[in-house]
Design an enzyme around this catalytic site. Structure first.
Site, short mmCIF file in Angstrom:
data_model
loop_
_atom_site.label_atom_id
_atom_site.label_comp_id
_atom_site.label_asym_id
_atom_site.label_seq_id
_atom_site.Cartn_x
_atom_site.Cartn_y
_atom_site.Cartn_z
CB CYS A 18 -0.99 -0.03 1.16
SG CYS A 18 -2.33 1.18 1.00
CB ALA A 19 0.92 4.32 2.03
#
Length: 218
Positions: free
Chosen positions: A103-104
């Protein structure tokens, strides 16, 4: 037995963390959930409070075969601001061990130069943080010892790929079968794609088959 440590910061993404823990443990990997602070319980971005196995300051990361960073906000920010996390991922990278993020969180790897010359992916809104990387939009990307994935929706792919790297494809396929997770055959392509701003944008076909991984060998 292979060992993996997954780092928990306040505000982690629940599924991205706990699904990976679950899949690896099902596959026989010894997994340590480590708080990056001194807190024994760490709360996710959606209020799920989980008791940790250890705190990062008491863990020798080089005793592990893989280190894993889940995404989520503000969890990813907290990971990126932790000097203990920086030291841990750099030590694991220098040792040639698996450094994985979803994800991030791949942006944390970018911040510390681990993506220079690599191919990587992340949640689309955070691709600007993949400093030095060739950015692609694949569910999972393996480039050397670096493993990245796009987000919650690709976490099953991510966890099974990590299990494959640690315990072998047979074990990964076994767990995929036991959890009723379907893979496309080698002759089929259940993703459609088109180029957007130089990147490949992938969309899953209606039957929602997963398991596609992009591997880059230097």
């Amino acid at each position: 037995m292979k060992r993996a440590v997954i780092l928990f910061a306040e505000g982690y993404e629940t599924v991205e963390a706990l699904l990976v823990v679950d899949l690896l443990r099902r596959g026989g990997v010894e997994v340590t959930m480590a708080s990056i602070t001194e807190d024994e319980f760490v709360r996710s971005s959606h209020g799920v409070n989980v008791e940790m196995d250890a705190v990062l300051g008491e863990v020798d990361v080089l005793d592990y075969d893989a280190i894993i960073l889940p995404g989520g906000m503000p969890g990813t920010i907290n990971l990126g601001e932790s000097d203990a996390v920086r030291k841990a991922i750099l030590a694991m990278n220098d040792a040639g061990k698996i450094v994985a993020a979803v994800c991030a969180a791949p942006g944390v790897l970018g911040k510390y130069g681990l993506l220079e010359g690599k191919t990587a992916c992340s949640f689309p809104q955070h691709e600007k943080n993949l400093i030095g990387a060739t950015v692609v939009r694949e569910p999972v990307v393996v480039d050397g010892n670096i493993v990245t994935s796009r987000g919650l929706g690709t976490t099953m792919d991510f966890g099974l790929k990590l299990l494959e790297l640690l315990e072998g494809k047979e074990k990964s396929d076994e767990i995929a079968h036991k959890t009723d997770f379907s893979f496309p055959s080698s002759s089929s392509n259940n993703f459609t794609g088109r180029k957007i701003n130089g990147n490949l944008e992938f969309k899953r076909a209606p039957r929602f088959f997963f398991g596609r991984t992009c591997k880059y060998d230097k």
